[in-house]
Every structure is written in structure tokens, then in C-alpha cells.
Design a protein around this motif. Sequence first.
Motif, PDB file in Angstrom:
ATOM      1  N   HIS A 161       0.868  -1.181   0.000  1.00  0.00           N
ATOM      2  CA  HIS A 161       0.000   0.000   0.000  1.00  0.00           C
ATOM      3  C   HIS A 161       0.904   1.231   0.000  1.00  0.00           C
ATOM      4  O   HIS A 161       1.883   1.288   0.751  1.00  0.00           O
ATOM      5  CB  HIS A 161      -0.910   0.013   1.231  1.00  0.00           C
ATOM      6  N   ARG A 190       1.341   5.718  -0.402  1.00  0.00           N
ATOM      7  CA  ARG A 190       0.772   7.064  -0.332  1.00  0.00           C
ATOM      8  C   ARG A 190       1.886   8.057  -0.648  1.00  0.00           C
ATOM      9  O   ARG A 190       2.945   8.019  -0.018  1.00  0.00           O
ATOM     10  CB  ARG A 190       0.214   7.340   1.071  1.00  0.00           C
ATOM     11  N   ASP A 217      -5.557   3.168   8.989  1.00  0.00           N
ATOM     12  CA  ASP A 217      -6.633   2.695   8.125  1.00  0.00           C
ATOM     13  C   ASP A 217      -6.225   1.405   7.408  1.00  0.00           C
ATOM     14  O   ASP A 217      -7.021   0.463   7.306  1.00  0.00           O
ATOM     15  CB  ASP A 217      -6.984   3.787   7.112  1.00  0.00           C
ATOM     16  N   THR A 218      -4.976   1.357   6.926  1.00  0.00           N
ATOM     17  CA  THR A 218      -4.497   0.168   6.213  1.00  0.00           C
ATOM     18  C   THR A 218      -4.473  -1.048   7.124  1.00  0.00           C
ATOM     19  O   THR A 218      -4.954  -2.136   6.754  1.00  0.00           O
ATOM     20  CB  THR A 218      -3.095   0.433   5.642  1.00  0.00           C
TER      21      THR A 218
END
Length: 276
Positions: free
Chosen positions: A135, A137, A156-157
Motif C-alpha cells: 500500500h 501514499r 486505516d491500512t
Amino acid sequence: MTDLRTPTRTAAARAIEEAAHRAEPLSLDELNERSALLSRFDRSYLVPTGTFLRVIGHLTRPSPHAVPFRALAIDGRRAFRYHSVYYDTPELRSFHDHRQGRRLRFKIRERLYADSGERQFEIKLKGRRGDTVKHRRPLTGADTPLDTAARAFLADTLHHAYAIAPPLVLGPSLSTDYLRSTFVADGQRITCDAGLVCVDPRTGRTVRCDGGLVLVETKSAEHLTEADRLLHAHQVRPAVFTKYCGALAVLRPSLPANRWRRAARRAFTPEGASAP
């Protein structure tokens, strides 16, 4: 005097650039279209330069039986400088979770693509099939992985993937610098790293990879690829090695890291270790 924290022009660095320039080029957009692989199986190999050139030469050679691998090319470059900073808890939770083979494990890092200036905050998870799930960002300006927005992304992940809370305290635990060339075929990617330098920010100790070894990782949605089979045919077997855990095994010898020590002793030369 050479800065031990800077990748040097080793035999392995020359080999990956030579191999990449001999291959047909591939743009970054094409790479993302053909082989993004944010969920994949990774296998690591420590490959002598001569063997590496033979294997990559075979994979990039035009053939009537297979589509050849192509080399990532951006603005004429075929080898790119990477700088990563890993983040862990004071007691090294990520390291120990990996050592113990915990299913709900993760690694947190900031990655800088030094040639473009792009930065990414990355979280690597272990999927249900044993695959790696990444993931990402983007980080811009003065953003850091310890900022509120990045911590919210981490929370959140981990909540959605594992239903767990993030660590309360994180700090830099290792930095790495190296040169990378990437070779791509549909659904497959081979990353080839050279000149690896690892620094322990706690002690300032530095370790350098053997200049005659290429750190090869095969990445695909399948368990075995053409590259894996070809490496096996050249008597090169997967190594129990990651940059993070292997480097910490050498830089902090008191850690219980037996599963990585054999590969780490091969990867990192005694001459490559330095105190601050």
C-alpha cells in the motif's frame, strides 16, 4: 575518502547497467500497465555478476517462443538510485514479527526515488496466500511517515487488512541506498540491485554489500516464473534474505536472527562494515 553510505561503481552495478542497456526499453507507464504487481509473490536471490549477465541475457534476448523482458527506461536512464528509511517500534516489532513468521506482519518505510525526487510512504503486508501486498501514499514537501496524515493512512491500512491498531511509537530503524535496474514482462518483474549500503541510525554503523553480487528479486502473481526456473538451472537457489532483516542481523549481532545470518554473511562483506 569514499563515503560508506553512498553506492559505488561495483562490478554488480556495472553489470546491471550493462544488462539494462542491452535490453529493449520500457516506459514507466508501460511498466504500470503490464506489471504493477502491488500484490505478488517475491523471491530473493544473491547472484554472482557472471551468472546474472547470462540469466538476464537469456531473458532479454528475442525468442520465437517467448516475449523477452524489457528494461525500465526513464529519460535515458536504465539504472536508478533508491533511498529508503524503514520505521519500527523501539523493540523492533516488525523485525521480530517477521522472524517469528507471524501472518499479521508489516513493514513501514519511506522510499525516495533519488533521480526524480519522488517520495512514497509504503506499507508492506503479508496476504492470505503468503503473498506480499503493498500500500502506498505519496509524500510531498515536508511530509514524513510520522505526520498525522501518514499515521492515519497506516491506521486505516492495518485496520482494514488485519483489524489491528498501529504501533503507538515509531522511529527510523534502518536506511538503505542502492542502484536498481528493473526488467519486465507481462505479469512479471525482476528487480536487480547493486551497491547496497545500509546504515543503523541508532548506532551510525554502516554495512556494504559484496560488490560482486546482484540482489535479484523476482515478482509475479504466480509462485514460480521463467526467471526463477532459469536461476535454479544455474544452481542459484532462493536466499532467506531481506534488506531490512539481513542488514539488522549484521548491524545488531545481539538480535536473534539465525534465519538470516547465513545469507547475510554471504551478502555483506567484512570489509563493508564500519563503525561511525
